[in-house]
Scaffold this active site. Structure first.
Site, PDB file in Angstrom:
ATOM      1  N   LYS A 199       0.891  -1.308   0.401  1.00  0.00           N
ATOM      2  CA  LYS A 199      -0.047  -0.302  -0.385  1.00  0.00           C
ATOM      3  C   LYS A 199       0.650   1.256   0.629  1.00  0.00           C
ATOM      4  CE  LYS A 199      -4.301  -1.874   0.725  1.00  0.00           C
ATOM      5  NZ  LYS A 199      -3.810  -2.966   1.412  1.00  0.00           N
ATOM      6  N   LYS A 258      -2.795 -10.298 -10.377  1.00  0.00           N
ATOM      7  CA  LYS A 258      -2.966 -10.872  -9.214  1.00  0.00           C
ATOM      8  C   LYS A 258      -3.891 -10.661  -8.982  1.00  0.00           C
ATOM      9  CE  LYS A 258      -3.994 -10.266  -4.416  1.00  0.00           C
ATOM     10  NZ  LYS A 258      -4.752 -10.593  -3.014  1.00  0.00           N
ATOM     11  N   LYS A 282      -9.603  -6.579  -6.122  1.00  0.00           N
ATOM     12  CA  LYS A 282     -10.619  -5.700  -6.207  1.00  0.00           C
ATOM     13  C   LYS A 282     -10.176  -4.779  -5.949  1.00  0.00           C
ATOM     14  CE  LYS A 282     -13.452  -8.308  -2.468  1.00  0.00           C
ATOM     15  NZ  LYS A 282     -12.510  -8.468  -1.097  1.00  0.00           N
TER      16      LYS A 282
HETATM   17  P1  ADP Z   1      -8.754  -8.689  -2.486  1.00  0.00           P
HETATM   18  O1  ADP Z   1      -7.443  -8.523  -2.936  1.00  0.00           O
HETATM   19  O2  ADP Z   1      -9.257  -8.768  -3.789  1.00  0.00           O
HETATM   20  O3  ADP Z   1      -9.219  -7.552  -1.189  1.00  0.00           O
HETATM   21  P2  ADP Z   1      -8.625  -9.854  -0.063  1.00  0.00           P
HETATM   22  O4  ADP Z   1      -8.447  -9.607   0.726  1.00  0.00           O
HETATM   23  O5  ADP Z   1     -10.458  -9.427   0.491  1.00  0.00           O
HETATM   24  O6  ADP Z   1      -9.310 -10.284  -1.656  1.00  0.00           O
HETATM   25  O7  ADP Z   1      -9.021 -11.742   0.549  1.00  0.00           O
HETATM   26  C1  ADP Z   1      -9.502 -12.602   0.765  1.00  0.00           C
HETATM   27  C2  ADP Z   1      -9.445 -14.548   0.248  1.00  0.00           C
HETATM   28  O8  ADP Z   1      -9.009 -14.357  -1.283  1.00  0.00           O
HETATM   29  C3  ADP Z   1      -7.329 -13.973   0.947  1.00  0.00           C
HETATM   30  O9  ADP Z   1      -7.432 -15.607   1.968  1.00  0.00           O
HETATM   31  C4  ADP Z   1      -7.469 -14.328   0.295  1.00  0.00           C
HETATM   32  O10 ADP Z   1      -6.257 -14.560  -0.094  1.00  0.00           O
HETATM   33  C5  ADP Z   1      -7.953 -14.879  -0.844  1.00  0.00           C
HETATM   34  N1  ADP Z   1      -7.469 -14.202  -2.560  1.00  0.00           N
HETATM   35  C6  ADP Z   1      -8.108 -13.627  -3.210  1.00  0.00           C
HETATM   36  N2  ADP Z   1      -7.085 -12.393  -4.428  1.00  0.00           N
HETATM   37  C7  ADP Z   1      -7.032 -14.231  -4.915  1.00  0.00           C
HETATM   38  C8  ADP Z   1      -5.790 -14.471  -5.319  1.00  0.00           C
HETATM   39  N3  ADP Z   1      -6.133 -13.493  -6.917  1.00  0.00           N
HETATM   40  N4  ADP Z   1      -5.415 -15.403  -5.575  1.00  0.00           N
HETATM   41  C9  ADP Z   1      -5.872 -16.479  -4.327  1.00  0.00           C
HETATM   42  N5  ADP Z   1      -6.380 -15.716  -3.323  1.00  0.00           N
HETATM   43  C10 ADP Z   1      -7.156 -14.888  -3.262  1.00  0.00           C
END
Ligand code: ADP
Ligand code: TRP
Length: 321
Positions: A110, A189, A192
């Site tokens: 960040k 990756k 969101k």
């Molecule tokens: P974001 O990065 O979209 O904000 P979150 O941090 O809310 O997603 O992630 C929620 C769960 O989904 C976590 O366990 C995270 O490791 C998994 N996750 C999020 N994005 C991915 C991805 N691109 N590949 C694998 N796992 C993911």
């Protein structure tokens, strides 16, 4: 064995969330006592619209239940329905070295993106540690980006145990290597916060547009592509299509003669079919919100009973009680 994981209501859930965390978590429901929650306190570090938080929280509940979270097998609840977790976060934060938090990738990421982080973003791994430790969790299914946070949790638990005597179960992460990092439509990756997601649920037309808009290189359809396994649409197809179908497309792409447009059409079709049952289930649930709210309130009651017990143990051991 107690299994625990959480997901933030910070936006629509996507294929990265599904294959990285939700599907493994759903599969683990039969392997132990599962606790899954909607991390609304966590979402406050990055989302500052109250109505949106409320809407997203309900959406995550519908999405997770539609995808197969079974409230008869798992305890499903909203993080903030167990406010004890914020007290535990304080007990833990006093034993957390600043340097350990400064070293967390998600925080450093960040900073590198030029965001001015609030204290919540910095301290978030401590709240996550409290989430995990307050349920005596053994196993935490997450995507790879959360591995370091579970390691922080382990370090904090060990430090607390060493300082105040045996209090917490020391947990372990579980990461499914094949889907540890699901790529987004830009190849980074899927996240969101990068605006590169393919949502699990949504409007057919706009999702088709997103998938058809995945950037490809300028090689002609006829050219053989020895790097077919690196192709983004192939990587995503492997997640949503039967293995033999994905292999057929990969082989065709490698040999030459398959156009990127046709490949992306196949990706959309398989993706849309993959979630067809879940889509129907979600519509049923959305028409029955009382049922969904009851699941969350029953889950909260169970989760809170356990959390109070573990918090009491921690309070006693550190001399507050
Ligand atoms: P974001 O990065 O979209 O904000 P979150 O941090 O809310 O997603 O992630 C929620 C769960 O989904 C976590 O366990 C995270 O490791 C998994 N996750 C999020 N994005 C991915 C991805 N691109 N590949 C694998 N796992 C993911
Ligand atoms: N930090 C996690 C994420 O952004 C969500 C989360 C909060 C979580 N508390 C947790 C995950 C406890 C596992 C265990 O994805």
């Amino acid at each position: 064995m107690r299994i625990l994981s959480g997901i933030q209501p910070s936006g629509a859930l996507h294929l990265g969330n599904y294959f990285g965390m939700m599907r493994p978590a759903i599969e683990l429901q039969d392997k132990g006592e599962a606790f899954y929650f909607i991390a609304d306190y966590h979402s406050m570090t990055s989302l500052f619209d109250a109505n949106e938080r409320r809407k997203n929280t309900l959406d995550v509940a519908l999405d997770f239940l539609a995808c197969g979270l079974d409230p008869k097998k798992s305890v499903f609840f909203k993080q903030s329905d167990v406010p004890e977790v914020t007290e535990l976060a304080w007990l833990l934060t006093t034993l957390t070295p600043m340097a350990m938090l400064e070293n967390c990738h998600s925080y450093k990421d960040k900073l590198a993106r030029g965001l001015a982080p609030n204290h919540g973003i910095f301290a978030y791994p401590v709240l996550m540690a409290a989430d995990i430790l307050i349920y005596d969790s053994n196993l935490v299914p997450v995507g790879k980006d959360q591995k370091q946070h579970v390691e922080v949790t382990r370090d904090i638990a060990i430090k607390f145990n060493n300082t105040y005597g045996e209090t917490f179960v020391v947990p372990k992460e579980q990461i499914q290597e094949s889907t540890a990092i699901v790529p987004g439509v830009d190849g980074q990756k899927m996240s969101k916060s990068y605006g590169n997601t393919i949502e699990i649920f949504g409007d057919e037309k706009s999702l088709k547009k997103k998938i058809m808009g995945i950037q490809m290189d300028s090689r002609t359809p006829q050219e053989p592509k020895p790097d077919a396994d690196k192709n983004l649409a192939i990587q995503l197809l492997k997640l949503v299509a039967p293995a033999n179908v994905a292999k057929e497309f990969e082989d065709k792409l490698r040999a030459g003669g398959l156009g990127y447009g046709d490949l992306k059409k196949a990706l959309f079709k398989n993706y849309w079919n993959y979630f067809a049952d879940a889509r129907n289930k979600r519509a049923e649930l959305a028409a029955n919100l009382d049922f969904v709210n009851k699941i969350l309130s029953d889950g909260a009651t169970k989760a809170r009973t356990l959390a109070q017990k573990v918090l009491k143990r921690a309070r006693k051991n550190c001399g507050i009680e």
